[in-house]
Motif scaffolding. Structure first.
Motif, mmCIF file in Angstrom:
data_model
loop_
_atom_site.group_PDB
_atom_site.id
_atom_site.type_symbol
_atom_site.label_atom_id
_atom_site.label_comp_id
_atom_site.label_asym_id
_atom_site.label_seq_id
_atom_site.Cartn_x
_atom_site.Cartn_y
_atom_site.Cartn_z
ATOM 1 N N LEU A 3 2.424 13.307 -0.441
ATOM 2 C CA LEU A 3 1.611 12.459 0.429
ATOM 3 C C LEU A 3 2.525 11.858 1.493
ATOM 4 O O LEU A 3 3.420 11.074 1.177
ATOM 5 C CB LEU A 3 0.939 11.350 -0.378
ATOM 6 C CG LEU A 3 -0.059 11.807 -1.453
ATOM 7 C CD1 LEU A 3 -0.596 10.600 -2.217
ATOM 8 C CD2 LEU A 3 -1.205 12.585 -0.819
ATOM 9 N N VAL A 4 2.313 12.246 2.735
ATOM 10 C CA VAL A 4 3.156 11.784 3.833
ATOM 11 C C VAL A 4 2.339 10.862 4.727
ATOM 12 O O VAL A 4 1.278 11.246 5.233
ATOM 13 C CB VAL A 4 3.708 12.959 4.663
ATOM 14 C CG1 VAL A 4 4.606 12.429 5.780
ATOM 15 C CG2 VAL A 4 4.474 13.932 3.779
ATOM 16 N N TYR A 5 2.835 9.636 4.897
ATOM 17 C CA TYR A 5 2.194 8.661 5.783
ATOM 18 C C TYR A 5 3.068 8.516 7.029
ATOM 19 O O TYR A 5 4.256 8.224 6.932
ATOM 20 C CB TYR A 5 2.057 7.304 5.092
ATOM 21 C CG TYR A 5 1.366 7.348 3.750
ATOM 22 C CD1 TYR A 5 -0.010 7.195 3.648
ATOM 23 C CD2 TYR A 5 2.101 7.534 2.583
ATOM 24 C CE1 TYR A 5 -0.641 7.228 2.413
ATOM 25 C CE2 TYR A 5 1.481 7.568 1.341
ATOM 26 C CZ TYR A 5 0.108 7.414 1.265
ATOM 27 O OH TYR A 5 -0.513 7.447 0.040
ATOM 28 N N MET A 6 2.479 8.721 8.192
ATOM 29 C CA MET A 6 3.239 8.671 9.444
ATOM 30 C C MET A 6 2.784 7.470 10.263
ATOM 31 O O MET A 6 1.609 7.364 10.617
ATOM 32 C CB MET A 6 2.990 9.969 10.230
ATOM 33 C CG MET A 6 3.836 10.128 11.473
ATOM 34 S SD MET A 6 5.546 10.543 11.123
ATOM 35 C CE MET A 6 6.358 9.225 12.023
ATOM 36 N N TYR A 7 3.716 6.549 10.548
ATOM 37 C CA TYR A 7 3.404 5.348 11.321
ATOM 38 C C TYR A 7 4.171 5.397 12.644
ATOM 39 O O TYR A 7 5.350 5.032 12.703
ATOM 40 C CB TYR A 7 3.770 4.090 10.530
ATOM 41 C CG TYR A 7 3.004 3.967 9.239
ATOM 42 C CD1 TYR A 7 1.735 3.404 9.214
ATOM 43 C CD2 TYR A 7 3.544 4.449 8.048
ATOM 44 C CE1 TYR A 7 1.019 3.314 8.026
ATOM 45 C CE2 TYR A 7 2.841 4.364 6.860
ATOM 46 C CZ TYR A 7 1.577 3.794 6.854
ATOM 47 O OH TYR A 7 0.875 3.712 5.679
ATOM 48 N N VAL B 31 0.327 0.446 1.004
ATOM 49 C CA VAL B 31 0.361 0.980 2.359
ATOM 50 C C VAL B 31 -1.002 1.560 2.708
ATOM 51 O O VAL B 31 -1.520 2.373 1.968
ATOM 52 C CB VAL B 31 1.452 2.061 2.474
ATOM 53 C CG1 VAL B 31 1.432 2.672 3.856
ATOM 54 C CG2 VAL B 31 2.811 1.471 2.201
ATOM 55 N N TYR C 262 4.419 -3.615 4.425
ATOM 56 C CA TYR C 262 4.170 -2.328 3.769
ATOM 57 C C TYR C 262 4.971 -2.373 2.474
ATOM 58 O O TYR C 262 6.206 -2.381 2.500
ATOM 59 C CB TYR C 262 4.619 -1.167 4.656
ATOM 60 C CG TYR C 262 3.878 -1.068 5.970
ATOM 61 C CD1 TYR C 262 2.824 -0.179 6.126
ATOM 62 C CD2 TYR C 262 4.230 -1.873 7.052
ATOM 63 C CE1 TYR C 262 2.141 -0.080 7.334
ATOM 64 C CE2 TYR C 262 3.549 -1.784 8.261
ATOM 65 C CZ TYR C 262 2.509 -0.887 8.392
ATOM 66 O OH TYR C 262 1.835 -0.796 9.589
ATOM 67 N N ARG D 291 5.542 10.415 -2.611
ATOM 68 C CA ARG D 291 5.022 9.751 -1.417
ATOM 69 C C ARG D 291 6.169 9.423 -0.463
ATOM 70 O O ARG D 291 7.217 8.922 -0.883
ATOM 71 C CB ARG D 291 4.274 8.473 -1.794
ATOM 72 C CG ARG D 291 2.898 8.728 -2.378
ATOM 73 C CD ARG D 291 2.372 7.514 -3.090
ATOM 74 N NE ARG D 291 3.108 7.287 -4.331
ATOM 75 C CZ ARG D 291 2.803 6.334 -5.201
ATOM 76 N NH1 ARG D 291 1.796 5.524 -4.948
ATOM 77 N NH2 ARG D 291 3.500 6.194 -6.308
ATOM 78 N N HIS E 171 8.344 6.257 -4.186
ATOM 79 C CA HIS E 171 7.727 6.131 -2.867
ATOM 80 C C HIS E 171 8.858 5.835 -1.891
ATOM 81 O O HIS E 171 9.459 4.765 -1.922
ATOM 82 C CB HIS E 171 6.684 5.020 -2.846
ATOM 83 C CG HIS E 171 5.872 5.011 -1.585
ATOM 84 N ND1 HIS E 171 4.788 4.188 -1.401
ATOM 85 C CD2 HIS E 171 5.974 5.729 -0.433
ATOM 86 C CE1 HIS E 171 4.266 4.390 -0.205
ATOM 87 N NE2 HIS E 171 4.980 5.320 0.405
ATOM 88 N N SER F 181 6.719 7.589 3.377
ATOM 89 C CA SER F 181 6.190 6.871 4.541
ATOM 90 C C SER F 181 7.256 6.848 5.628
ATOM 91 O O SER F 181 8.410 6.507 5.360
ATOM 92 C CB SER F 181 5.800 5.434 4.167
ATOM 93 O OG SER F 181 4.709 5.432 3.272
ATOM 94 N N ARG G 95 3.404 18.735 2.689
ATOM 95 C CA ARG G 95 2.015 18.441 2.303
ATOM 96 C C ARG G 95 1.410 19.587 1.503
ATOM 97 O O ARG G 95 0.603 19.358 0.591
ATOM 98 C CB ARG G 95 1.189 18.145 3.560
ATOM 99 C CG ARG G 95 1.467 16.747 4.130
ATOM 100 C CD ARG G 95 0.860 16.540 5.495
ATOM 101 N NE ARG G 95 0.995 15.148 5.932
ATOM 102 C CZ ARG G 95 1.139 14.768 7.186
ATOM 103 N NH1 ARG G 95 1.167 15.678 8.162
ATOM 104 N NH2 ARG G 95 1.252 13.484 7.486
#
Length: 508
Positions: free
Chosen positions: A120-124, A508, A152, A34, A8, A36, A115
């Motif tokens: 799995l892409v988490y954008m903050y 997260v 996180y 993953r 990750h 982030s 994707r």
């Protein structure tokens, strides 16, 4: 693409360095499952240089369209799909705005590709990272980021891609930052005092001029006029502008020459100068060589940087512009200096000698290699001809006078701080825990390996430094080519990491 389910990855910053890192993963056979991404602003892909506040009013980059390191979404392909017409070369360099638009769209495009491969892409967005915690429990290391007061957790790798903001110069008392320009272009100010003659300083002068008046081209060249009176003074102890923009493709030519003529056993920079750099100048720049052939390396750089004696800054610019217009090969010598830096960087003995002399050489190398688009140079000369812009080396006197007037605006445009200063700020974010015991990290305990890994007290971590601004051993001026190279190297290292047995505890 094979996904490493145990990995990750956390990326701090969503600027060009992260853009090129993600682009590199699309071309790898293996990728973290993953990812982030934490970005302090709402925009992604653009970083500081190409974000909207930094682009106005229509400021130029120092990059030609063919100098942008390739992405899986090519520039010409993107331009034609966005504007429904082929890209027509309109000048030597692109505007910052067009690069920013391209990078923002390319960022979204590349995320889409990842994707599609199952990443799995988490954008903050709008999330500033205020802490990096490395938690060691029984030889198992997991990392946590703190953003907006929230942890996180569960990261196996972290890449820090926010070096330019860490190394951003804090303005002196009474001064403002150079960007965004519209923040201080107010009618109350009749005179602007600009500290520095860097690319940022030139942006500042040209930007103020565009807000207050307009440039026009006539038979005599570029002219400037404005309705309200405005005066600008640039302050610099050297009194010299950067050089006129030169094609970076020549760097490859000179680098190949240096490496093909390399001599084993060079012990220091003066030997490098005698046996490699001066012969390079003799081969490609004989007029320069005849003036410096008896100099050591520092003296050669001093000569090239124009710091041997005083001369009129604007007359010097005019001559350089004329040489560049006629494609005089002598005007391309900065590319030879860049090639020399790359050789020094990759030769341990030379890099070690450079480290001993960094205090003197760093400023000289920067002065030799920084370049300004010819369009910006023309505007600077037009401002001088119009009586709007002057240059002074009497910095303290000018600053003291300006601080006493309510109608004067002081702008600190000296560019970024050295990497060492950025490392100090990075250390303030780092925390380490050993079985629950929190330990602070000092800047002195940090080092960055040639593979971009961060070491704390000589112990390897899974934190990578993706920004040249935070890499003390990097000698050259950071650019997009550096972003691409660093990112490619880091992506390779992460993709080659042996898959761990246990899944991380992702919260997260």
């Amino acid at each position: 693409m094979e996904l490493n389910r145990a990995q990750h990855l956390a990326l701090i910053g969503a600027g060009p360095s992260t853009l090129y890192l993600l682009n590199s993963f699309t071309q790898m056979t293996r990728c973290p499952a993953r990812i982030s991404i934490f970005e302090v602003k709402s925009t992604v892909g653009v970083g500081n240089p190409y974000d909207t506040p930094m682009c106005e009013p229509n400021l130029l980059s120092n990059i030609g369209y063919d100098e942008i390191p390739p992405l899986i979404l090519g520039f010409e392909q993107w331009y034609e799909s966005k504007f429904y017409m082929p890209y027509q070369v309109q000048g030597q360099v692109l505007t910052r705005k067009i690069i920013g638009e391209y990078f923002a769209d390319a960022f979204d495009y590349i995320l889409g590709v990842l994707r599609q491969h199952g990443v799995l892409v988490y954008m903050y967005r709008n999330t500033a990272v205020t802490g990096i915690i490395e938690d060691t429990r029984d030889d198992d290391v997991r990392m946590t980021l703190v953003g907006k007061g929230k942890p996180y957790q569960g990261f196996t790798h972290i890449v820090v891609n926010v070096g330019s903001s860490f190394c951003e110069r804090r303005p002196s008392n009474g001064y403002v930052k150079p960007y965004p320009i519209k923040a201080y272009v107010k009618p109350v100010y009749q005179r602007f005092v600009i500290m520095g003659m860097s690319l940022s300083a030139i942006d500042t002068a040209v930007g103020i001029a565009q807000y207050r008046g307009h440039f026009a081209r006539c038979t005599k060249g570029l002219t400037y006029s404005c309705e309200a009176p405005v005066q600008m003074t640039m302050m610099s102890r050297t009194g010299h502008f950067p050089w006129v923009w030169y094609p970076s493709k020549n760097t490859t030519l000179f680098y190949n020459w240096l490496t093909s003529h390399s001599i084993k056993g060079l012990r220091d920079l003066d030997e490098f100068n005698t046996f490699l750099f001066l012969p390079l100048l003799a081969r490609y720049f004989p007029d320069i060589f005849h003036q410096v052939n008896a100099f050591n390396f520092e003296e050669v750089l001093t000569f090239l940087a124009g710091r041997r004696g005083q001369c009129d800054a604007f007359a010097k610019l005019t001559l350089e512009l004329l040489a560049n217009t006629h494609n005089n090969v002598d005007s391309h010598w900065p590319a030879a200096v860049v090639a020399a830096i790359n050789v020094i960087q990759s030769t341990p003995a030379l890099a070690q000698d450079y480290a001993k002399k960094k205090g003197t050489l760093h400023a000289l190398l920067a002065a030799c290699t920084a370049a300004v688009p010819r369009e910006s140079i023309e505007r600077i000369l037009a401002l001088h001809e119009a009586g709007v812009l002057t240059v002074t080396t009497e910095c303290e006197k000018q600053a003291s006078s300006a601080q006493k007037s309510a109608h004067h605006c002081l702008i600190d445009a000296r560019g970024a701080e050295p990497a060492d200063k950025g490392v100090v700020r990075l250390a303030q974010l780092l925390k380490r825990t050993y079985n629950g015991l929190v330990v602070d990290t000092s800047a002195e305990s940090l080092s960055v390996s040639p593979h971009h890994k961060l070491y704390i007290n000589e112990k390897e971590t899974n934190i990578y430094i993706g920004s040249a601004f935070l890499t003390p051993w990097f000698l050259n001026i950071p650019g997009l080519d550096t972003c691409a190279k660093f990112s490619r190297n880091i992506a390779k290292k992460i993709s080659q990491t042996v898959e761990q047995e246990n899944e991380p505890n992702v919260a997260v």
